[in-house]
Design an enzyme around this catalytic site. Structure first.
Site, PDB file in Angstrom:
ATOM      1  CB  SER A 108       1.956   5.752   6.273  1.00  0.00           C
ATOM      2  OG  SER A 108       0.966   5.723   5.266  1.00  0.00           O
ATOM      3  CB  CYS A 128      -0.945  -0.017   1.194  1.00  0.00           C
ATOM      4  SG  CYS A 128      -2.203   1.259   1.086  1.00  0.00           S
ATOM      5  CG  ASP A 129       2.047   3.061   3.714  1.00  0.00           C
ATOM      6  OD1 ASP A 129       0.976   3.627   3.436  1.00  0.00           O
ATOM      7  OD2 ASP A 129       2.356   2.685   4.850  1.00  0.00           O
ATOM      8  CB  VAL A 130       5.972   0.472  -1.128  1.00  0.00           C
ATOM      9  CG1 VAL A 130       6.593   0.311   0.244  1.00  0.00           C
ATOM     10  CG2 VAL A 130       5.184  -0.760  -1.519  1.00  0.00           C
ATOM     11  CB  VAL A 131       2.122   1.172  -4.926  1.00  0.00           C
ATOM     12  CG1 VAL A 131       3.084   0.045  -5.240  1.00  0.00           C
ATOM     13  CG2 VAL A 131       0.965   0.676  -4.078  1.00  0.00           C
TER      14      VAL A 131
END
Lengths: 472, 97
Positions: A438, A397-400
């Protein structure tokens, strides 16, 4: 104690063997040999120390080493690759315990000159070792999901940390010149306050920042060992401890840089959701919320995903921690192989902070027998998304999240992301539309290119695999 | 004073050599790297062994026993887990062999 050219020579021989081990570790194909060489160095160091000190209770030593080794061996053979981060954190703690116990006994027994280096190193070894131990236990509990991974804030948190550190050092310094009973009391009090310091330090670090915390504890465990080495004036201990401290420092730096956040920011913790969030969040949540469904969801998203994969010539798979939670790594690798059989170019894009410790994702996919040549780091693959037909996000999620580049003031602002949104189509196999660790809503979900398959990733991928097998 | 300088020198040199070598370890090996260095940090086992001199008191030996068992757990567990992880690192070419 150890003087003369012969001891220097043997010490440096052991250190040289250790360096060879680490040297070999730089190449995936030789790392296994490197590990065995490093293990040999540690065993040799142990043999040397016992050899040089004839007045030791070798029988007792053998019994306790055997007990610890058997437990270590048994546990090491049982852990799964998902449990590795919790296990490594636990072991950092075990190293911390050994360090503070050795330092405490040496200080109480030898009562070295309170103005000398050995005494100062002893105090620090006790405090760093005990704090590493308790912080590692918290980290391990968070990593094993036995404890909520949201940050916990105490009133006047920084003041608590400073007070605990000062008290711990003061108690430890009290050992100097004290009677045996008082010295033991001081040592116990110092260890207890240092343990409180470690707990207060670790509870404030959130789940998303675990890769930084575990790397940092790697460094402090090494530092505690090196300090112990100064206390007992053993070069081997100092050299090994310093090497580990260097390694942990590098990993801490790499993780911080990958998240584009300073070390102090990480350890101060992310404000819990609800407290002082940027105004953009609300707007983004509206955009990302399922209340305003993206165009692709008007058709059956599963059929769209299947059609996209059938028509694709190039696919990039993006695994995240959610993949590990859903135990879907075998399905992800199977999807890759199946697409390859259809003549599709398949690659895996690994974000540096995917998973819960540095490099965790590589190990998880390795367990599923992935071809390592197909794993690419962020910097090597990010430019290729634009020329890719389909990006498949699995539990990431956060990394994309494109919001990292477009919205300021969030925990992920400025973090370099995998540019999945540059691909012609994006299939998202995440559990739900909730935000990642996050707490920032994922702007990708509102993108018309995105085909959203919100369900258990393992089930979704099994359906896709079955769908690809059906005749068109 | 010379002894102090030597000890600090060993620390500084090891840190520098470790830093130079380890900063070249690729990202994909970072988990096994941390696991291996974790095992190396349990080198405190040397200190734990030295607590078992024949004149040690019962309390010292009890503390020493705990330190020794913990350190041995860490050394063996660390190297064994690293070995298990590294066995997973294969390419299609190496798997065929």
């Amino acid at each position: 104690m150890t003087s003369g050219g012969w001891t220097w020579l043997t010490d440096f021989a052991v250190i040289a063997i250790l360096i060879v081990g680490i040297w070999l570790f730089r190449y995936p194909q030789r790392a296994k040999a490197g590990n065995l060489v490093a293990a040999t160095a540690v065993v040799l160091a142990l043999v040397l120390v016992v050899w040089r000190h004839p007045g030791l209770e070798t029988g007792l030593i053998a019994v306790f080493i055997a007990a610890g080794s058997a437990t270590g061996w048994a546990v090491a053979y049982r852990v799964t690759m998902i449990q590795i981060p919790a296990m490594v954190a636990f072991q950092h703690g075990a190293g911390g315990v050994a360090a503070f116990l050795v330092a405490a006994v040496e200080l109480v027994r030898e009562s070295p000159d309170p103005t000398g280096l050995a005494f100062v190193a002893g105090i620090l070894a006790m405090v760093v070792g005990a704090a590493t131990f308790s912080a590692s236990m918290i980290a391990s509990a968070k990593l094993a999901n036995r404890m909520r991974s949201t940050p916990v804030f105490l009133p006047r948190h920084n003041a608590v940390l400073i007070a605990a550190a000062v008290l711990a050092i003061t108690f430890a310094a009290g050992i100097a010149g004290a009677s045996p009973v008082l010295a033991v009391t001081c040592a116990t009090a110092a260890i207890a306050t240092a343990a409180i310091l470690g707990i207060a330090f670790a509870i404030r670090v959130g789940g998303a920042d675990m890769p930084v915390l575990i790397s940092f504890l790697n460094a402090t465990a090494g530092l505690a060992a090196a300090l112990c080495g100064i206390v007992i004036q053993n070069r081997l201990l100092i050299a090994c401890g310093a090497t580990v401290a260097a390694s942990g420092s590098i990993l801490t730096y790499v993780m911080c840089r990958a998240m584009n956040r300073g070390l102090s920011k990480v350890f101060v913790g992310i404000a819990p959701p609800g407290a002082a969030r940027p105004a953009e969040f609300a707007a983004m949540e509206e955009k990302a919320a399922p209340a305003a469904p993206p165009p692709t969801s008007s058709a059956d998203p599963f059929a769209s995903a299947l059609a996209a994969l059938r028509g694709a010539r190039s696919v990039i798979l993006i695994p995240g921690l959610g993949m590990a939670m859903a135990q879907a790594q075998f399905e992800v690798v199977a999807l890759g192989s199946r697409l390859e059989q259809r003549g599709v170019q398949v690659r895996f894009a690994i974000h540096p902070v995917a998973g819960r410790m540095p490099g965790h994702m590589h190990v998880l996919l390795g367990e599923a027998e992935v071809d390592y040549a197909k794993l690419f780091d962020l910097k090597d693959i990010n430019a290729d998304f634009a020329a890719t037909d389909v990006a498949v996000v699995v539990g990431a999620c956060d990394v994309v999240n494109p919001a990292a580049a477009t919205v300021d003031g969030t925990p992920i602002s400025g973090m370099e992301i995998l540019r999945a949104h540059d691909a012609a189509q994006v299939i998202v196999c995440n559990l739900d539309d909730g935000p990642g660790y996050s707490g920032v809503p994922n702007a990708l979900y509102g993108n018309p290119k995105a085909i959203l398959l919100f369900a258990d990733a393992k089930a979704t991928l099994s359906r896709i695999l079955a769908g690809l097998d059906e005749p068109q | 004073m010379i002894e102090v300088a030597l000890l600090l020198g060993v620390f500084g040199l090891s840190f520098a050599v470790g830093y130079a070598l380890i900063s070249r370890v690729p990202q994909r090996l970072h988990t096994p790297l941390m696991s291996m260095t974790n095992a190396i940090s349990a080198i405190t086992i040397l200190g734990a062994v030295l607590l078992f001199s024949t004149e040690a008191t019962v309390l010292e030996q009890a503390v020493g026993a705990a330190a020794l068992a913990m350190a041995a757990f860490n050394v063996v567990g660390g190297f064994v887990i690293t070995h298990r992880m590294l066995r997973l690192f294969k390419t299609r070419a190496s798997r065929r062999e």
